[in-house]
Design a protein around this motif. Sequence first.
Motif, short mmCIF file in Angstrom:
data_model
loop_
_atom_site.label_atom_id
_atom_site.label_comp_id
_atom_site.label_asym_id
_atom_site.label_seq_id
_atom_site.Cartn_x
_atom_site.Cartn_y
_atom_site.Cartn_z
N THR A 49 -68.82 -139.23 15.58
CA THR A 49 -67.97 -138.07 15.25
C THR A 49 -68.35 -137.55 13.88
OG1 THR A 49 -66.14 -138.98 16.55
CG2 THR A 49 -65.61 -137.23 14.97
N SER A 51 -66.90 -134.79 10.95
CA SER A 51 -65.78 -133.94 10.51
C SER A 51 -66.11 -133.38 9.14
CB SER A 51 -64.48 -134.76 10.44
OG SER A 51 -63.47 -134.07 9.75
N HIS A 109 -62.23 -125.93 9.20
CA HIS A 109 -62.52 -127.34 9.52
C HIS A 109 -63.20 -127.40 10.88
CE1 HIS A 109 -61.00 -131.55 10.79
NE2 HIS A 109 -61.96 -131.72 9.89
N VAL A 111 -64.92 -130.23 13.75
CA VAL A 111 -65.16 -131.60 14.23
C VAL A 111 -66.05 -131.50 15.46
CG1 VAL A 111 -64.13 -133.69 15.22
CG2 VAL A 111 -62.95 -132.48 13.37
N TYR A 128 -64.10 -129.03 17.88
CA TYR A 128 -62.78 -128.56 17.46
C TYR A 128 -62.96 -127.71 16.20
CZ TYR A 128 -61.32 -132.66 20.23
OH TYR A 128 -61.14 -133.61 21.22
N GLY A 131 -58.48 -127.47 14.21
CA GLY A 131 -57.55 -128.24 15.01
C GLY A 131 -57.50 -127.92 16.48
N ARG A 133 -59.32 -127.35 20.17
CA ARG A 133 -60.55 -127.65 20.91
C ARG A 133 -61.14 -126.35 21.45
NH1 ARG A 133 -61.81 -132.07 25.76
NH2 ARG A 133 -63.99 -131.40 26.05
N THR A 185 -60.77 -137.36 17.67
CA THR A 185 -60.37 -135.98 17.95
C THR A 185 -59.99 -135.33 16.62
OG1 THR A 185 -58.01 -136.44 18.24
CG2 THR A 185 -59.44 -136.72 20.17
N ALA A 186 -59.74 -134.03 16.64
CA ALA A 186 -59.34 -133.35 15.42
C ALA A 186 -58.08 -133.93 14.83
CB ALA A 186 -59.16 -131.85 15.70
N TRP A 198 -53.43 -125.43 10.29
CA TRP A 198 -54.12 -126.71 10.31
C TRP A 198 -54.29 -127.23 8.89
CZ3 TRP A 198 -54.80 -130.33 13.68
CH2 TRP A 198 -55.80 -131.28 13.55
#
Length: 946
Positions: A49, A51, A109, A111, A128, A131, A133, A185-186, A198
Amino acid sequence: MSIISSELLLGAAGAAGGYEIERSLRFNKDDSAYLSRTFSSTGSRTTFTISAWFKRVDLPSSQFLFVGGSGANSYLMLDNGQFRFPINGGSTGELRTNAVYRDLSAWMHVVVVGDSTNATSSDRLRMYVNGERITSFVTETQPSQNANLGDFNTAAVHYFNRLQTGNYGNIYFADCIFLDGTAATADDFGEFDDNGVWQPKAYSGSYGTNGFHLDFSDNSSDAALGTDTSGNGNDWTVNNITASSAQINNENYYRNGSGNSESAYSGGTLPFDGTALSYVDSSGAITNTAWDGARLLSSTVIRWQPPSPIPINSSIDFYGGSVINTATNYSLKIVYTDATQVTTTGTTSTNNWVKRLNDTPTGKSLSYVEADAPSYLGHIMGIRIDGQFVLNVDAADCDSLFDSPANGTQTDTGVGGEVSGNYCTLNPLSRFPVGATFYTPTNGNLEVNLVAASQSQSTFAPSSGKWYAECVMISGNVATDTRFGVQLISEATSYAGNGPDSYAYNSNGSKNNSLSGGTYGDTWDVGDIIGCALDLDNGKIWWSKNGTWQASGNPSTGANPAFTGLSGAYYFAVVNGNGATYNKVLVCNFGQRAFAYTAPSGFKALCTANMPDPTIADGSTAMDAVLYSGNGSSQSISGYGFSPDLIWIKARNIAYGHAWFDIIRGTNSYIASNTVNAESTPTGFASFDSNGFSFNAGWTLTNESGRTYVGWCWDGGSSTNTNTDGTITSSVRANPSAGFSVCTYTGSSTNFTFGHGLGVEPRMIFIRNRSSSTNWFVLTKATGSWHYAHLNLQDAFTSAIQEANSTVVDLKNAAFNWFNANGDNFVAYCFSPVEGYSAIGSYTGNGSTEGPFIYTGFRPRYILIKKTNAGEDWALRDTARSSYNASLTDLAANQSYADFTDAGNSLDILSNGFKLRTTRGMYNTNGGTYMYAAFAENPFKISRAR
């Protein structure tokens, strides 16, 4: 080379109850700035992942965010604004968004997740943004189960902000995380706040062997910026990025020994300037002893004082010397904040840079160092603290900044570089001339090269508060028309200082307003630091040169401003008014780093953390757009954060007319903005509900089976009242905090006024005769003075004698069917702008796909646009129908046509406004004038880039 900066060594408190990202790292393409790391071993080839928070600076065709391994074909990038996430060049898998991300004013942001072990094929590559998807892709190729995911997480070099072959970018990064062996996940990195925005949160899970967390909080040296805070020790190599800047307190740092007056000298402009970098190698050894950077003239004193005290853990060394081989007396002094000091005196006949004074304090902080010589050519040649030389890198080159996606809770004392949040920069989307190719921003949009006559404007345009910013010209020919100033956002199509609501301090010493203003202060040139104090609470502005307020001004007391009467939303702007003969490079500081001079008392840096709290933080609590499908029978349409008082419905997939309902007229009557028809009885409208509305039957305009619809709704408050403010009585449902009211009245065939209930002057009023078939009447002050047109027509606007004030609408014509036929019933919808939630204004088109940028002070949810100097449709845009950029989906208030999508008819809806990218007549013809009304998702103070 390590560089110490006192203001950057001081910590800042975290945001109460939340996760605060204090700092970011700026990457500059011209510096070939990037981070690199070669993983010592291969981690999971199937699960990882990434981010990252980032803020864009420009819009190149390609921008590489994170690159995995040595193959140059597995990466996360922005490709013409679209996120692209290929594995093995796409042969193994790839995601590429339909959405185009072109916002340069706020943080966002992202991800991305690689999880080829997932049994659900559509979940093996995931993305994502802010926040949410992403599910809409130009390209979506999922890898086969358990496939190796390219060069990510292999024992090979990885990069931030470059490809293996280079391809550096301009960008800010913050809080970058990599997870080895975890498919997150986010929600593991952020959460939505109460306003639907977010926000970052602390990651608390496993990082895996190769996992890392770069928060960029340690800027004690360049190398420290790459410190991994995950606990794994997976530090990154920092390349061509400057951690901090030991800045000079310019005020009297050259002092004549007897008169305390400023003295010139021939050794440069600042002690320890950037050329000192060549005098110290990576181990701290002296490699050149002929530096002439801090030379003392006869009977002078040099004092070096950092902008705030530098903590000393163990030792401080003070180097002095002479560049000529003659005896020179000198005196050296180190002074601490507790007033203790160490001194030495002597003579030297050497030209070497040698240690003259040292101390080993325990836990003290340096206040300043000083040197003097009674005869010619003594020197401060270097200061070393805790084994690191203090160098005076150009402050503009400092890449560790307080610019952050999280609004901090620190106190702004005016020194700059102390409050976290999204900071103002210059805005490449908002410049004059629009689309000028001779405008080149760099260094995080804080530096701009104006090659020809041009102007750069700021990403912020405050309309209240007290603000301070600085500008310095670092190269070029200043000539007689370089300016630093402010301008009302509606005057952004000319230079700051040209218009009646535009103000500037000119390098020739004049102050400019409507191209006049007379002599104001000193002339200024390359290297002079120009400060601007803008007080929008009292409508005043001042300028300073090198810390001295011009014309005896005093912003702290309000005395002697350069101009008064400022009112509205103002850009900051830098101007080259000379043309191509005099190119200029100017650098701005809006407070993301320390100011050269402390701001006046009460004045703050231009940071979202310092913005006033908005009246409406979540626009969906006062206005919203909701999509639904008709079913031909009873159903409830919900999803609104309020009980609607004005409901405007339009079918999207068929050419049906518009239907308007309001709480005063009730469910048994509707009007249509695309016709002259009088009020009619609808079919099937059942009720106004607490979070929407309901139908009890099907009807073509609102609830036919197989049809899709959009419902735009406004909150008009909680009660309907009888209003006697005008010469006739009106029934009013008003929501003053949201700037909206519904009013009904009966015409009288005489001049009259009616009360609107807003308490402030409305700027847009829709009036409809309910009893007769006639045109709508739209009265607006969006263009600066009162004009009118007809909502059901394409007509141009005409100057109006009708007007409004804070209590009434004044309709001066007798017996006018549009708004005053005797005995007819009328409804009026009144709107006034609310800072951070709604905006009603105007702009001038340029007929280019690089069209005007319109500042609203919020991220719009709904936009209405009408050309005012020629016939065009009333264009409607919203982020319910076009949920991502580019916004392409049209409707028109005066037409019945269905949703119309045209790739060449686009605009971008951004964190602080919208950008025209079309030449279509209803939006952007050359010289065309347009009015707009926009309503917010969220105010700029908290909005995210898109």
